[in-house]
Write a protein that holds these residues in place. Structure first.
Motif, PDB file in Angstrom:
ATOM      1  N   ILE A 176       1.065   5.604 -14.524  1.00 43.03           N
ATOM      2  CA  ILE A 176       1.886   5.945 -13.468  1.00 43.03           C
ATOM      3  C   ILE A 176       1.635   7.643 -13.077  1.00 43.03           C
ATOM      4  O   ILE A 176       1.750   8.058 -12.110  1.00 43.03           O
ATOM      5  CB  ILE A 176       3.148   5.626 -13.915  1.00 43.03           C
ATOM      6  CG1 ILE A 176       4.246   6.046 -12.901  1.00 43.03           C
ATOM      7  CG2 ILE A 176       3.722   6.721 -14.981  1.00 43.03           C
ATOM      8  CD1 ILE A 176       5.496   5.711 -12.892  1.00 43.03           C
ATOM      9  N   SER A 177       0.782   8.331 -14.130  1.00 44.72           N
ATOM     10  CA  SER A 177       0.616   9.542 -13.905  1.00 44.72           C
ATOM     11  C   SER A 177      -0.760  10.018 -13.592  1.00 44.72           C
ATOM     12  O   SER A 177      -0.836  11.125 -13.376  1.00 44.72           O
ATOM     13  CB  SER A 177       1.109  10.498 -15.294  1.00 44.72           C
ATOM     14  OG  SER A 177       0.362  10.136 -16.329  1.00 44.72           O
ATOM     15  N   ASP A 178      -1.597   8.968 -13.556  1.00 41.80           N
ATOM     16  CA  ASP A 178      -3.024   9.389 -13.062  1.00 41.80           C
ATOM     17  C   ASP A 178      -2.837   9.379 -11.536  1.00 41.80           C
ATOM     18  O   ASP A 178      -2.749   8.414 -10.715  1.00 41.80           O
ATOM     19  CB  ASP A 178      -3.844   8.506 -13.613  1.00 41.80           C
ATOM     20  CG  ASP A 178      -5.330   8.224 -13.544  1.00 41.80           C
ATOM     21  OD1 ASP A 178      -5.571   9.345 -12.676  1.00 41.80           O
ATOM     22  OD2 ASP A 178      -5.975   7.729 -13.839  1.00 41.80           O
ATOM     23  N   PRO A 179      -3.419  10.348 -10.952  1.00 41.38           N
ATOM     24  CA  PRO A 179      -3.651  10.710  -9.394  1.00 41.38           C
ATOM     25  C   PRO A 179      -4.483   9.550  -8.939  1.00 41.38           C
ATOM     26  O   PRO A 179      -4.223   9.221  -7.961  1.00 41.38           O
ATOM     27  CB  PRO A 179      -4.256  12.030  -9.223  1.00 41.38           C
ATOM     28  CG  PRO A 179      -3.971  12.948 -10.505  1.00 41.38           C
ATOM     29  CD  PRO A 179      -3.949  11.955 -11.465  1.00 41.38           C
ATOM     30  N   ALA A 180      -5.520   8.886  -9.596  1.00 44.42           N
ATOM     31  CA  ALA A 180      -6.434   7.859  -9.244  1.00 44.42           C
ATOM     32  C   ALA A 180      -5.779   6.636  -8.983  1.00 44.42           C
ATOM     33  O   ALA A 180      -5.984   5.674  -8.216  1.00 44.42           O
ATOM     34  CB  ALA A 180      -7.327   7.622 -10.054  1.00 44.42           C
ATOM     35  N   SER A 181      -4.534   6.571  -9.367  1.00 37.11           N
ATOM     36  CA  SER A 181      -3.553   5.134  -9.125  1.00 37.11           C
ATOM     37  C   SER A 181      -2.939   5.253  -7.803  1.00 37.11           C
ATOM     38  O   SER A 181      -2.529   4.139  -7.261  1.00 37.11           O
ATOM     39  CB  SER A 181      -2.644   5.254 -10.346  1.00 37.11           C
ATOM     40  OG  SER A 181      -2.925   5.132 -11.571  1.00 37.11           O
TER      41      SER A 181
END
Length: 330
Positions: free
Chosen positions: A298-303
């Motif tokens: 949830i906290s990965d910008p790539a998501s």
């Protein structure tokens, strides 16, 4: 000794054999063709001839529907990994095309009879026969439409709509022939037949449109989207959320895929268990739904960089899909 837990997948939902409805349509078509042809021979009414021609199309369409439902019911194979559910859309397309053929025959016949009118005979008995045929078609149409809605079968819905159109057509023909008997204006019979031809062209266009939409992976209906998004909203909090929802349908089968965003420190097993519970809940609400999920931190910008351009909003128009509700990125 403790027995090992049962990890086998739940049994697939038993499919209802819809071919019985196609056989019902075939029997009804044969009966109505016989009745309407007899009425046409007795009266020499081109309106009744057009009605009989449309019933002939009903028979062809019912046979095509039987073939399509038989093919669609076959299980998935190594070559057809997702089954053959889309065979139903070809049935609806063929039925739409057959309607155009019938309409062409009716229109040409109507024009010829308008130019060369003939007196009608035995109208009373002819009209009684058509009423009987219409009652048969109407009853079968109601059965097919209900079954098509219940089992999400475009083939049954198309066949039911066609039969219901046939009932409306017969009502128009009956009115026209009755007016000919009252007024003595013989060309009115041809005008009614022409109107019948135009009416079934409209029906054919609608069937073709529905078939093409299915073949092009049309999204699920809004009511299904409401059910899906309600489940996803209930499961959304500051730690888990969803985006990128897409849906489609193929015959009786419904499909959805969605990205599931979970805390970064979750183990693979915890994420898997969560998704299993989510899929079970969705299938309880929509039994024919196949759920495909994509797990992301949830906290990965790539998501948030792989959200499909076209997707179903989950959290409302005021929500930014590039941020998790209640837990915005820094």
């Amino acid at each position: 000794m403790i027995a090992a837990p049962d990890t086998s997948p739940p049994p697939a939902q038993e499919r209802v054999d819809l071919r019985k409805f196609a056989w019902l349509s075939i029997v009804a078509a044969i009966l109505t063709i016989t009745l309407k042809t007899g009425a046409w021979v007795m009266t020499d009414s081109v309106g009744l001839l057009s009605d009989a021609a449309e019933s002939t199309v009903n028979l062809v369409a019912a046979v095509v529907a039987l073939i399509a439902l038989t093919v669609a019911a076959r299980p998935a194979t190594e070559r057809f990994l997702y089954g053959r559910a889309k065979a139903e859309y070809f049935s609806a397309a063929v039925e739409g095309l057959m309607i155009f053929v019938a309409a062409a025959v009716i229109l040409v016949t109507a024009v010829e009879r308008f130019l060369n009118p003939r007196p009608l005979e035995n109208l009373g008995m002819g009209l009684v026969i058509v009423v009987l045929a219409s009652l048969i078609n109407g009853g079968v149409a109601v059965v097919l439409l209900r079954a098509g809605k219940e089992h999400n079968s475009i083939t049954l819905r198309a066949d039911g709509k066609h039969l219901m159109t046939d009932v409306v057509t017969s009502a128009g023909v009956l009115l026209g022939v009755a007016l000919v008997a009252l007024t003595g204006w013989e060309r009115l019979d041809a005008l009614v037949a022409f109107a019948v031809g135009v009416n079934i062209i409209v029906t054919g266009i609608g069937l073709l449109g529905e078939s093409v939409s299915g073949l092009l992976d049309k999204a699920l209906p809004d009511e299904d989207h409401d059910i899906i998004t309600e489940v996803l909203r209930r499961r959304t909090d500051g730690t888990v959320t969803f985006h990128g929802l897409q849906t489609r349908e193929a015959g009786q089968q419904k499909y959805m895929n969605v990205h599931v965003l979970v805390p970064d420190d979750w183990t693979v097993k915890r994420g898997h268990d969560y998704i299993e519970g989510l899929e079970d809940e969705l299938r309880e609400c929509l039994p024919d739904l196949t759920v495909l999920t994509h797990l992301e931190p949830i906290s990965d910008p790539a998501s948030y960089e792989d959200i499909p351009e076209q997707h179903v909003p989950i959290h409302g128009d005021d929500h930014d899909p590039t941020r998790p509700p209640g837990n915005p990125l820094a």
